[in-house]
Design an enzyme around this catalytic site. Structure first.
Site, PDB file in Angstrom:
ATOM      1  N   CYS A 115      44.194  47.732 112.505  1.00 43.24           N
ATOM      2  CA  CYS A 115      45.215  48.441 111.712  1.00 43.24           C
ATOM      3  C   CYS A 115      45.591  49.788 112.306  1.00 43.24           C
ATOM      4  CB  CYS A 115      44.739  48.614 110.277  1.00 43.24           C
ATOM      5  SG  CYS A 115      44.600  47.036 109.453  1.00 43.24           S
ATOM      6  N   HIS A 262      49.684  53.337 107.242  1.00 42.86           N
ATOM      7  CA  HIS A 262      49.478  51.903 107.466  1.00 42.86           C
ATOM      8  C   HIS A 262      49.515  51.209 106.109  1.00 42.86           C
ATOM      9  CE1 HIS A 262      47.795  48.085 108.151  1.00 42.86           C
ATOM     10  NE2 HIS A 262      46.621  48.384 107.595  1.00 42.86           N
ATOM     11  N   ASN A 292      49.999  43.249 104.268  1.00 47.23           N
ATOM     12  CA  ASN A 292      49.395  44.050 105.336  1.00 47.23           C
ATOM     13  C   ASN A 292      49.601  43.313 106.663  1.00 47.23           C
ATOM     14  OD1 ASN A 292      47.630  45.202 107.192  1.00 47.23           O
ATOM     15  ND2 ASN A 292      45.937  45.411 105.742  1.00 47.23           N
TER      16      ASN A 292
END
Ligand code: ACO
Length: 335
Positions: A115, A262, A292
């Protein structure tokens, strides 16, 4: 000294929309649970039979970024590709983008920081530009998660969160002072590596063992996430690394015009926004639409923020990420 400026942004997401209700047909979950815990309404999952791959989606995002920068693929002199879901175990997808775009034999580097991958990749590109080695660098984040998720009730704590897609930027040399990337901050804490990881196959459990065991219930082939533990670390590390960037440049939270965190969980973004005292309109979120998308989440969000005119010249943009490793990172950019 040379500065690195983002001069083009692009993104690509697969057509196939998967709603929370679609997921509740595959596993014991509900739209209410997913929205309440994560803010996600839908995500894109590459449809069966589609030829979208991590490298192909990355290539499409890159094409858009190059066009928006007013360049041609041949102007690019280096490629940096961040992903945790490469098409192949090796080689990494940077070389596939080079081939897809028909670019001559320039370097292609793959970044494996999950990430935080895009912010790490951007910081690497920044160093190459500052030293004068390259002028036009393509930085890509792309993920195809859907093929590797456990889409049964057993995997619901992970699989409802992740989506597929790609984002890219062109990072270009600028000689203008106080513009572009002002500072980058990178961190890692490997003692938590197994709290968010995909462990199989690995070099201690290699192909001959896998074939011999042929165990359909081997969960090491699915991502494992200790969700609560990750959540608690994320909310702390996000704030720390943003403050670190502000302190190093003598700027204040109130100087931030747009924060793109993020997109891990809308609740994490909202918590950071409130703790930092930022008004909601200064934090960009699109996790509701895409879930995500790991290394792709920040460049997709950045590309959409640019399309929505959320950034004007001179604005202070903050990027921040946290994820598997654990790794976390931030970047301050004068737009
Ligand atoms: N639908 C319905 N119920 C569910 C689901 C689901 N999809 N998933 C879990 N549950 C249940 C659990 O079984 C549990 O039930 P129980 O209480 O009967 O045991 C209950 O819901 C609560 O589960 P938790 O895991 O405690 O739920 P939590 O509130 O922690 O939310 C979540 C889970 C959304 C994953 C959250 O922990 C989170 O967002 N963590 C951070 C994720 C993150 O930031 N990742 C980093 C980036 S990813 C990367 O780097 C690759």
């Amino acid at each position: 000294m040379y500065r690195s400026k983002i001069t083009g942004t692009g993104h690509y997401v697969p057509d196939n929309v998967v709603t929370n209700d679609d997921l509740s047909e595959l596993m014991d979950t509900s739209d209410a649970w997913i929205q309440e815990r994560t803010g996600i309404k839908e995500r894109r999952w590459v449809a069966k039979g589609s030829d979208d791959t991590t490298s192909k989606m990355g290539t499409e995002a890159a094409r858009m970024a190059i066009q928006n920068a007013g360049l041609k693929p041949g102007d690019i002199d280096f490629i940096i590709f961040a992903t945790l879901s490469p098409d192949y175990y090796f080689p990494g997808p940077g070389v596939q983008v080079q081939e897809n775009l028909g670019i001559k034999e320039i370097g292609a580097l793959d970044v494996r920081n999950q990430c935080s991958g895009f912010v790490y990749a951007l910081s690497v590109g920044d160093q190459f530009i500052k030293t004068g080695m390259y002028k036009n660098i393509l930085v890509i984040g792309s993920e195809l998660h859907s093929g590797g998720l456990d889409k049964t009730t057993r995997g619901r704590g992970v699989s409802v969160i992740f989506g597929d897609g790609a984002g890219a930027v062109v990072l270009q040399r600028s000689e203008k002072e106080n513009t572009g990337i002002l500072t980058s901050h990178l961190h890692a804490e490997g003692k938590h590596a197994k709290e968010l990881a995909l462990l199989g196959p690995n070099t201690a459990h290699w192909v001959d063992a896998i074939i011999a065991e042929n165990d359909p219930d081997d969960l090491s082939y699915y991502p494992h996430m200790n969700g609560n533990f990750v959540f608690k670390h994320a909310v702390t590390r996000f704030q720390e690394v943003i403050h670190e960037a502000l302190q190093s440049t003598g700027l204040k939270t109130s100087d931030i015009d747009l924060l793109i965190p993020h997109q891990a969980n809308l609740r994490i973004s909202q918590y950071i926004q409130q703790k930092m005292g930022l008004p909601p309109e200064k934090v960009f979120n699109n996790i509701m639409k895409y879930g995500n998308t790991t290394a792709a989440s920040i460049p997709i969000a950045l590309s959409e923020a640019v399309q929505e005119n959320r950034l004007k010249e001179g604005d202070l943009l903050c990027l921040a990420a946290f994820g598997s490793g654990f790794t976390w990172a931030s970047s301050l950019i004068r737009w």
